[in-house]
Write a protein that holds these residues in place. Structure first.
Motif, PDB file in Angstrom:
ATOM      1  N   SER A 273       0.817  -1.209   0.000  1.00  0.00           N
ATOM      2  CA  SER A 273       0.000   0.000   0.000  1.00  0.00           C
ATOM      3  C   SER A 273       0.852   1.261   0.000  1.00  0.00           C
ATOM      4  N   TYR A 276       1.791   1.166  -3.902  1.00  0.00           N
ATOM      5  CA  TYR A 276       0.684   1.130  -4.862  1.00  0.00           C
ATOM      6  C   TYR A 276      -0.631   1.695  -4.316  1.00  0.00           C
ATOM      7  N   ILE A 278      -2.949   0.505  -2.395  1.00  0.00           N
ATOM      8  CA  ILE A 278      -4.096  -0.386  -2.444  1.00  0.00           C
ATOM      9  C   ILE A 278      -4.794  -0.420  -1.090  1.00  0.00           C
ATOM     10  N   ARG A 345      -1.988  -9.272  -9.077  1.00  0.00           N
ATOM     11  CA  ARG A 345      -2.266  -8.780 -10.435  1.00  0.00           C
ATOM     12  C   ARG A 345      -3.686  -8.216 -10.538  1.00  0.00           C
ATOM     13  N   GLU A 346      -4.607  -8.733  -9.738  1.00  0.00           N
ATOM     14  CA  GLU A 346      -5.989  -8.249  -9.771  1.00  0.00           C
ATOM     15  C   GLU A 346      -6.103  -6.821  -9.245  1.00  0.00           C
ATOM     16  N   VAL A 347      -5.139  -6.381  -8.451  1.00  0.00           N
ATOM     17  CA  VAL A 347      -5.170  -5.014  -7.921  1.00  0.00           C
ATOM     18  C   VAL A 347      -4.074  -4.149  -8.564  1.00  0.00           C
ATOM     19  N   GLY A 348      -3.613  -4.590  -9.735  1.00  0.00           N
ATOM     20  CA  GLY A 348      -2.699  -3.770 -10.518  1.00  0.00           C
ATOM     21  C   GLY A 348      -1.236  -3.858 -10.151  1.00  0.00           C
ATOM     22  N   ILE A 349      -0.843  -4.927  -9.456  1.00  0.00           N
ATOM     23  CA  ILE A 349       0.552  -5.073  -9.047  1.00  0.00           C
ATOM     24  C   ILE A 349       1.183  -6.253  -9.781  1.00  0.00           C
ATOM     25  N   GLY A 350       2.237  -5.974 -10.539  1.00  0.00           N
ATOM     26  CA  GLY A 350       2.970  -7.006 -11.252  1.00  0.00           C
ATOM     27  C   GLY A 350       4.303  -7.313 -10.582  1.00  0.00           C
TER      28      GLY A 350
END
Length: 387
Positions: A273, A276, A278, A345-350
């Motif tokens: 968090s 990113y 989140i 990946r579902e919350v935009g983190i690769g």
């Protein structure tokens, strides 16, 4: 059993309609009030208007727009500025844990003449703080009953816990009715957050039977009542019990006498968090089963067996390894059943910043001293498994 000291100076005022006591309670601390809140939710449910009506004889300055993962800049700095300019005597936090965390940082920093960040990082001690009263609108963080708050500094990707016994709220008003309109995704994230608070205290080396039972009951209550809140958002009994467990889950009452765990899942999630931005509870739900799987070993196996049998009712005659694996699987399955995304990946983190985040956690969170020690490579593996 470990030595401990314990004091919770916060007065809890719990139940329907308790806000009517606000003028009498707040007036004990002063008339010049900094009212802190987030977005428009308190206007939509009529709480903002109710507070202003009740406090018509008070001198109110407002700080709005406090975001989830509350920001040092602008929110904390702007709050400190307002407190000094208006000679604020008491802070009234109306909202969820993020608003209250931000208010705690403001309360301490407003009474400090140096760089406020030095206070938050612990470089300088908190010697004085403004009193805080809060009206809670989200059951999750437990900030209404503890002396800590988490503050993010965007430019450095830091998400740090600011703690002082001087920033315990003086009084917390907890009316479950104000949580009826919390969206399902935020309700689910709140359950995950509070469950993780308990798990961070449960998974440690030295525990007591009383604490274990306390933690296990709290986890079961959150799972049962969390589901009930999703099915019927205005189920007062479910909302009330969920709010009460969330309040108790993070003020250490469930682990008095236990050894320290290091709170490793929080340490890892703070990077997610911090980097990113989140939702905290979502990040914890994603990390929790991967951390569990990573630390499962002959040394930690008995703890997982107890967790699986007492929380999920897994057959105690099964092999210990099977019980532990099923407990981890059921932890994952519960969070997933609440509608929480269970992959980064579902919350935009690769994978791109995993090495950087792992290094940040290893250098700043002290997880080499956790219940199951974690080095930088361990942290990277847990994050990678969470993708």
């Amino acid at each position: 059993m470990q030595n401990f000291e314990y004091c919770t100076p916060t007065r809890i005022v719990f139940g329907k309609g308790v806000i009517e006591k606000l003028p009498e309670v707040l007036g004990q601390y002063g008339k010049k009030v900094l009212l802190t809140y987030g977005g428009g939710s308190i206007q939509r449910i009529g709480l903002y208007q109710k507070v202003k009506e009740l406090l018509q004889d008070f001198d109110i300055t407002e700080l709005s727009g406090i975001q989830p993962n509350p920001k040092y800049n602008p929110s904390v700095l702007e709050g400190v500025k307002l407190c000094k300019e208006h000679q604020i005597e008491v802070i009234l936090s109306v909202g969820g844990g993020s608003v209250l965390d931000c208010s705690k940082a403001i309360a301490g920093c407003a009474c400090f003449d140096g760089d406020p960040w030095d206070l938050i990082t612990g470089k300088a001690p908190t010697l004085k703080a403004l009193p805080i009263v809060d009206i809670l609108t989200l059951a999750a963080t437990g900030s209404e009953y503890d002396g800590g708050g988490v503050i993010s500094r965007t430019e450095t990707n830091d998400k740090l816990c600011y703690f002082s016994p001087l920033v315990f709220p003086k009084v917390s008003f907890l009316d479950p009715c104000y949580t009826f309109t919390v969206p399902k995704n935020q309700t689910a994230a709140g359950v995950a957050d509070a469950m993780n608070h308990i798990l961070e205290q449960y998974f440690c080396a030295d525990t007591t039977l009383m604490n274990d039972c306390f933690c296990e009951a709290g986890l079961k209550s959150l799972m049962v009542n969390g589901k009930a809140c999703l099915e019927n958002p205005e189920d007062y009994q479910a909302r009330a019990e969920m709010m009460f467990v969330c309040t108790l889950a993070c003020n250490n009452i469930m682990s008095l006498g236990n050894s320290e765990s290091g709170w490793p899942m929080h340490g890892i999630e703070h990077a997610l968090s911090g980097y990113y931005d989140i939702t905290h509870g979502v990040g914890l739900a994603i990390i929790t089963p991967r951390w569990m799987k990573h630390i499962l070993s002959p040394g930690t196996l008995p703890r997982f067996v107890k967790y699986g049998v007492n929380v999920f009712g897994i057959d105690p005659t099964l092999k210990p390894e099977t019980i532990a694996e099923k407990a981890i699987e059921q932890t994952y399955a519960f969070f997933e059943s609440m509608g929480i995304p269970m992959h980064l990946r579902e919350v935009g983190i690769g994978p791109e910043r995993i090495p950087e985040m792992a290094r940040h956690v290893a250098e700043n969170e002290g997880l080499e001293h956790a219940y199951a020690p974690l080095a930088e490579q361990d942290i990277a593996e847990i994050l990678t498994a969470s993708l």
